[in-house]
Design a protein around this motif. Structure first.
Motif, PDB file in Angstrom:
ATOM      1  N   LEU A   1      11.709 -34.031  33.598  1.00  0.00           N
ATOM      2  CA  LEU A   1      13.116 -33.814  33.233  1.00  0.00           C
ATOM      3  C   LEU A   1      14.048 -34.570  34.170  1.00  0.00           C
ATOM      4  O   LEU A   1      14.993 -35.237  33.731  1.00  0.00           O
ATOM      5  CB  LEU A   1      13.438 -32.315  33.264  1.00  0.00           C
ATOM      6  N   GLN A   2      13.802 -34.443  35.463  1.00  0.00           N
ATOM      7  CA  GLN A   2      14.676 -35.092  36.438  1.00  0.00           C
ATOM      8  C   GLN A   2      14.580 -36.614  36.351  1.00  0.00           C
ATOM      9  O   GLN A   2      15.572 -37.315  36.577  1.00  0.00           O
ATOM     10  CB  GLN A   2      14.324 -34.607  37.844  1.00  0.00           C
ATOM     11  N   HIS A   3      13.400 -37.132  36.007  1.00  0.00           N
ATOM     12  CA  HIS A   3      13.215 -38.584  35.948  1.00  0.00           C
ATOM     13  C   HIS A   3      13.881 -39.171  34.699  1.00  0.00           C
ATOM     14  O   HIS A   3      14.492 -40.254  34.759  1.00  0.00           O
ATOM     15  CB  HIS A   3      11.723 -38.915  35.960  1.00  0.00           C
ATOM     16  N   ARG A   4      13.774 -38.487  33.566  1.00  0.00           N
ATOM     17  CA  ARG A   4      14.267 -39.038  32.301  1.00  0.00           C
ATOM     18  C   ARG A   4      15.731 -38.712  32.027  1.00  0.00           C
ATOM     19  O   ARG A   4      16.343 -39.333  31.160  1.00  0.00           O
ATOM     20  CB  ARG A   4      13.407 -38.527  31.144  1.00  0.00           C
ATOM     21  N   ALA A   5      16.295 -37.716  32.708  1.00  0.00           N
ATOM     22  CA  ALA A   5      17.671 -37.308  32.424  1.00  0.00           C
ATOM     23  C   ALA A   5      18.655 -38.402  32.806  1.00  0.00           C
ATOM     24  O   ALA A   5      18.467 -39.124  33.784  1.00  0.00           O
ATOM     25  CB  ALA A   5      18.003 -36.020  33.170  1.00  0.00           C
ATOM     26  N   VAL A   6      19.708 -38.524  32.002  1.00  0.00           N
ATOM     27  CA  VAL A   6      20.809 -39.441  32.281  1.00  0.00           C
ATOM     28  C   VAL A   6      22.041 -38.597  32.594  1.00  0.00           C
ATOM     29  O   VAL A   6      22.432 -37.740  31.798  1.00  0.00           O
ATOM     30  CB  VAL A   6      21.089 -40.361  31.074  1.00  0.00           C
ATOM     31  N   GLY A   7      22.654 -38.809  33.747  1.00  0.00           N
ATOM     32  CA  GLY A   7      23.788 -37.986  34.144  1.00  0.00           C
ATOM     33  C   GLY A   7      23.335 -36.604  34.579  1.00  0.00           C
ATOM     34  O   GLY A   7      22.201 -36.401  35.035  1.00  0.00           O
ATOM     35  N   GLU A   8      24.223 -35.631  34.432  1.00  0.00           N
ATOM     36  CA  GLU A   8      23.884 -34.258  34.802  1.00  0.00           C
ATOM     37  C   GLU A   8      22.904 -33.672  33.799  1.00  0.00           C
ATOM     38  O   GLU A   8      22.898 -34.021  32.619  1.00  0.00           O
ATOM     39  CB  GLU A   8      25.152 -33.401  34.871  1.00  0.00           C
ATOM     40  N   LEU A   9      22.077 -32.736  34.282  1.00  0.00           N
ATOM     41  CA  LEU A   9      21.007 -32.158  33.470  1.00  0.00           C
ATOM     42  C   LEU A   9      21.248 -30.657  33.301  1.00  0.00           C
ATOM     43  O   LEU A   9      21.474 -29.944  34.273  1.00  0.00           O
ATOM     44  CB  LEU A   9      19.653 -32.395  34.140  1.00  0.00           C
ATOM     45  N   ALA A  10      21.215 -30.198  32.051  1.00  0.00           N
ATOM     46  CA  ALA A  10      21.346 -28.773  31.747  1.00  0.00           C
ATOM     47  C   ALA A  10      20.211 -28.368  30.823  1.00  0.00           C
ATOM     48  O   ALA A  10      19.945 -29.040  29.818  1.00  0.00           O
ATOM     49  CB  ALA A  10      22.701 -28.475  31.094  1.00  0.00           C
ATOM     50  N   VAL A  11      19.546 -27.260  31.145  1.00  0.00           N
ATOM     51  CA  VAL A  11      18.377 -26.793  30.403  1.00  0.00           C
ATOM     52  C   VAL A  11      18.603 -25.351  29.985  1.00  0.00           C
ATOM     53  O   VAL A  11      19.243 -24.577  30.712  1.00  0.00           O
ATOM     54  CB  VAL A  11      17.099 -26.902  31.279  1.00  0.00           C
ATOM     55  N   CYS A  12      18.081 -24.959  28.831  1.00  0.00           N
ATOM     56  CA  CYS A  12      18.196 -23.565  28.396  1.00  0.00           C
ATOM     57  C   CYS A  12      16.972 -23.171  27.587  1.00  0.00           C
ATOM     58  O   CYS A  12      16.269 -24.019  27.022  1.00  0.00           O
ATOM     59  CB  CYS A  12      19.468 -23.346  27.577  1.00  0.00           C
ATOM     60  N   TYR A  13      16.707 -21.877  27.550  1.00  0.00           N
ATOM     61  CA  TYR A  13      15.703 -21.317  26.642  1.00  0.00           C
ATOM     62  C   TYR A  13      16.085 -19.875  26.334  1.00  0.00           C
ATOM     63  O   TYR A  13      16.920 -19.269  27.011  1.00  0.00           O
ATOM     64  CB  TYR A  13      14.288 -21.417  27.220  1.00  0.00           C
ATOM     65  N   GLU A  14      15.487 -19.325  25.282  1.00  0.00           N
ATOM     66  CA  GLU A  14      15.824 -17.975  24.832  1.00  0.00           C
ATOM     67  C   GLU A  14      15.163 -16.921  25.715  1.00  0.00           C
ATOM     68  O   GLU A  14      14.026 -17.091  26.154  1.00  0.00           O
ATOM     69  CB  GLU A  14      15.358 -17.745  23.391  1.00  0.00           C
ATOM     70  N   ALA A  15      15.891 -15.823  25.943  1.00  0.00           N
ATOM     71  CA  ALA A  15      15.287 -14.666  26.590  1.00  0.00           C
ATOM     72  C   ALA A  15      14.231 -14.079  25.658  1.00  0.00           C
ATOM     73  O   ALA A  15      14.433 -14.011  24.444  1.00  0.00           O
ATOM     74  CB  ALA A  15      16.353 -13.627  26.913  1.00  0.00           C
ATOM     75  N   GLY A  16      13.115 -13.677  26.228  1.00  0.00           N
ATOM     76  CA  GLY A  16      12.044 -13.158  25.393  1.00  0.00           C
ATOM     77  C   GLY A  16      10.932 -12.541  26.213  1.00  0.00           C
ATOM     78  O   GLY A  16      11.106 -12.255  27.404  1.00  0.00           O
ATOM     79  N   PRO A  17       9.767 -12.380  25.614  1.00  0.00           N
ATOM     80  CA  PRO A  17       8.663 -11.707  26.318  1.00  0.00           C
ATOM     81  C   PRO A  17       8.123 -12.495  27.502  1.00  0.00           C
ATOM     82  O   PRO A  17       7.430 -11.923  28.346  1.00  0.00           O
ATOM     83  CB  PRO A  17       7.598 -11.555  25.228  1.00  0.00           C
TER      84      PRO A  17
END
Length: 375
Positions: free
Chosen positions: A48-64
């Motif tokens: 993620l850090q290598h391929r990201a352009v500019g600032e990086l924001a990540v998300c995923y759903e709350a779950g089990p």
């Protein structure tokens, strides 16, 4: 964060795999799949850090899968947000659901700013919360074990005329005799199951009481126990589930989070309201509805409640007394209007939330004052 020069990533997580959808600033997609073991998550972070352009924001759903992934990514310097799954926008006509599409949808919603973040608990907060939920699971197991035994006896034509699970009822159970050997085996097994789960429940409650006397739970739990219908187990459940309480800036925000506000479907001049939304935290909602039941009775301070109030601030006790009077009047006013008992209790629980918010918000103010004094 400028959306035009930032990279947004949606993660669709499952038990064994993580589907990654990276939306680059130029609108191109970079997609792949990773495993969920720690080595693969480290590889995911580097990628993620290598391929990201500019600032990086990540998300995923709350779950089990919990918050372990969020903690790993945040610890590696990646801005990762856990979002509420029930509040993710969904197109009414979209009938195709795959991991790849879900990951893409998360990235697009993250860029659009239409997701609602969940406040992840710290590992210590999550441990206490899971202890409360473990105790609640034991309570459910006890009821199931008791029902199995009761239904077995009912099929044999045996029914205790008084109140079940009192000392007299237990003596009656021990005196029962069965003609067939298999009946004796089944009865002994069902009764042993009840006794074992009762021991589990008692042990978990002792653990909860011990935790409630430590920081940071001692003060809020002590204050909540000043209310009629709320003792240590209920107070611990409320405090542990509502971690990060200052995020609720008003009583209405807390009521909405607990799903105790009416649903609504209004359009034009038509206004139509229905039952409560039942969104958000169902554990606290159940505890509050149970705590609202004593509002049927006239305001009073029992011996047990008086003992719980010893050493607590006077303003908390005064607020709890005001709550007793107001909630009692509210319940019987609704009954006089012909409202069903259950609906009246839910309405009382919603008003109780306002009093609890006024109490718990002072815990944070008290902690800040103590912190400044220590500094």
């Amino acid at each position: 964060m400028e959306k035009s020069d930032s990279t947004f990533v949606g993660l669709d997580t499952s038990k064994q795999t993580i589907q990654v959808a990276m939306l680059l600033p130029d609108g191109c997609w970079d997609e792949w799949q990773e495993r969920t073991d720690s080595r693969s998550v480290k590889r995911l972070t580097r990628r993620l850090q290598h391929r990201a352009v500019g600032e990086l924001a990540v998300c995923y759903e709350a779950g089990p899968c919990g918050y372990a992934l969020q903690r790993q990514l945040t610890g590696a310097g990646v801005d990762c947000t856990v979002v509420a799954p029930s509040l993710i926008p969904v197109k009414p006509g979209d009938r195709v659901k795959t991991d790849r599409r879900d990951a893409r949808h998360l990235a697009q919603c993250l860029r659009a700013g239409t997701l609602t973040a969940v406040r992840p608990p710290t590992p210590a907060e999550e441990a206490v919360r899971d202890l409360c939920r473990c105790r609640d699971a034991a309570r459910v197991d006890r009821e199931r074990a008791r029902h199995r035994l009761g239904k077995f006896l009912l099929r044999r034509g045996l029914h205790y005329p008084g109140r079940a699970w009192t000392q007299a009822h237990r003596r009656w159970l021990r005196q029962l005799a069965f003609e067939h050997a298999m009946d004796r085996v089944v009865f002994a097994d069902y009764l042993r199951a009840v006794e074992l789960v009762e021991e589990r429940l008692a042990d978990l409650e002792r653990q909860l009481v011990a935790v409630s006397q430590t920081e940071p739970y001692r003060e809020p739990v002590g204050w909540l126990r000043c209310y009629r219908g709320i003792d240590t187990v209920t107070a611990m459940g409320i405090v542990s589930e509502l971690h990060g309480f200052p995020r609720f800036t008003s009583p209405r925000a807390l009521m909405a989070y607990l799903g105790l506000v009416p649903s609504e479907s209004s359009s034009g001049e038509r206004t139509r309201r229905g039952g409560i939304t039942k969104t958000g935290n169902r554990h606290v909602r159940r505890l509050l509805i149970e705590a609202a039941w004593p509002a049927r009775h006239r305001p009073a301070v029992s011996k047990a409640l008086r003992a719980r109030r010893e050493g607590q601030p006077g303003w908390v006790i005064a607020l709890a007394d005001r709550a007793q009077v107001r909630l009692h009047k509210r319940y019987w006013r609704l009954q006089a209007r012909g409202k069903a008992h259950n609906k009246a209790v839910v309405a009382v629980a919603r008003e109780l939330v306002g009093f609890l918010w006024a109490t718990l918000i002072e815990v944070d103010a008290s902690a800040r004052t103590q912190g400044r004094a220590a500094a």
